[in-house]
Design a protein around this motif. Structure first.
Motif, PDB file in Angstrom:
ATOM      1  N   TYR A   9       0.739  -1.278   0.052  1.00 55.03           N
ATOM      2  CA  TYR A   9      -0.057   0.157  -0.090  1.00 55.03           C
ATOM      3  C   TYR A   9       0.948   1.098   0.202  1.00 55.03           C
ATOM      4  O   TYR A   9       2.102   1.228   0.599  1.00 55.03           O
ATOM      5  N   PHE A  10       0.489   2.297  -0.600  1.00 56.17           N
ATOM      6  CA  PHE A  10       0.889   3.533  -0.470  1.00 56.17           C
ATOM      7  C   PHE A  10      -0.080   4.754  -0.591  1.00 56.17           C
ATOM      8  O   PHE A  10      -1.113   4.557  -1.356  1.00 56.17           O
ATOM      9  N   CYS A  11      -0.057   5.518   0.451  1.00 59.44           N
ATOM     10  CA  CYS A  11      -1.106   6.656   0.798  1.00 59.44           C
ATOM     11  C   CYS A  11      -0.336   7.960   0.526  1.00 59.44           C
ATOM     12  O   CYS A  11       0.887   8.215   0.911  1.00 59.44           O
ATOM     13  N   GLY A  12      -1.109   9.020   0.004  1.00 60.14           N
ATOM     14  CA  GLY A  12      -0.790  10.466   0.081  1.00 60.14           C
ATOM     15  C   GLY A  12      -1.720  10.904  -1.159  1.00 60.14           C
ATOM     16  O   GLY A  12      -2.829  10.871  -1.071  1.00 60.14           O
ATOM     17  N   GLY A  13      -1.157  11.740  -1.859  1.00 62.70           N
ATOM     18  CA  GLY A  13      -1.861  12.440  -2.842  1.00 62.70           C
ATOM     19  C   GLY A  13      -1.881  13.858  -2.657  1.00 62.70           C
ATOM     20  O   GLY A  13      -3.030  14.491  -3.518  1.00 62.70           O
ATOM     21  N   VAL A  14      -1.698  14.574  -1.744  1.00 63.75           N
ATOM     22  CA  VAL A  14      -1.977  15.850  -1.478  1.00 63.75           C
ATOM     23  C   VAL A  14      -1.198  16.918  -2.583  1.00 63.75           C
ATOM     24  O   VAL A  14      -1.637  17.639  -3.499  1.00 63.75           O
ATOM     25  N   GLY A  15       0.136  16.804  -2.453  1.00 63.74           N
ATOM     26  CA  GLY A  15       1.218  17.573  -3.190  1.00 63.74           C
ATOM     27  C   GLY A  15       1.369  16.823  -4.335  1.00 63.74           C
ATOM     28  O   GLY A  15       1.063  15.874  -4.817  1.00 63.74           O
ATOM     29  N   ALA A  16       1.969  17.766  -5.269  1.00 67.08           N
ATOM     30  CA  ALA A  16       2.351  17.317  -6.775  1.00 67.08           C
ATOM     31  C   ALA A  16       3.252  16.221  -6.822  1.00 67.08           C
ATOM     32  O   ALA A  16       2.999  15.403  -7.521  1.00 67.08           O
TER      33      ALA A  16
END
Length: 132
Positions: A9-16
């Motif tokens: 799994y990998f979570c994030g996604g806010v920054g470019a």
């Protein structure tokens, strides 16, 4: 991608930068989890995510961003997301990899508005998410 047993799994996604990293990992993922507010569709982070296969918990993690990519062995899974006292669940069947993850959106009650509007980058990212 973080490995926990046979689950990645990998979570994030806010920054470019995180969005670019997620694009690279996306073809290897089976599921994309999205955490948003019900009213405005604003991104939410810190959801407690549990993935179970009926026999055992395969993953228990806190999503440090509004988007999580999951790589799972083929099978049937129950996904639970807890945030701010609200719980959402989804049942999903994972088969052979298709090169594009299946998206599951979990909507939660929005927090009281603090008077801050989304940045232009956040608006563009939300628009791109809706277009998928």
């Amino acid at each position: 991608m973080v490995l926990e047993g046979a689950v990645g799994y990998f979570c994030g996604g806010v920054g470019a930068d995180e969005r670019r990293a997620m694009k690279v990992l996306e073809p290897a993922a089976d599921l994309e989890l999205l955490f948003v507010t019900a009213k405005r569709g604003g991104y939410l982070a810190d959801a407690a995510v549990t993935v179970s296969d009926g026999k055992a918990t395969r993953l228990a993690a806190v999503a440090d961003g509004p988007i999580c990519l999951l790589r799972l062995p083929a099978g049937s899974y129950r996904i639970t997301a807890d945030l701010g006292g609200a719980t959402r669940t989804a049942q999903v069947l994972v088969g052979a990899r298709s090169g594009k993850p299946r998206r599951i959106a979990f909507t939660f009650p929005g927090e009281p508005w603090d008077g801050i509007w989304a940045s232009p980058e956040e608006k563009q990212q939300a628009k791109e998410q809706r277009a998928k």
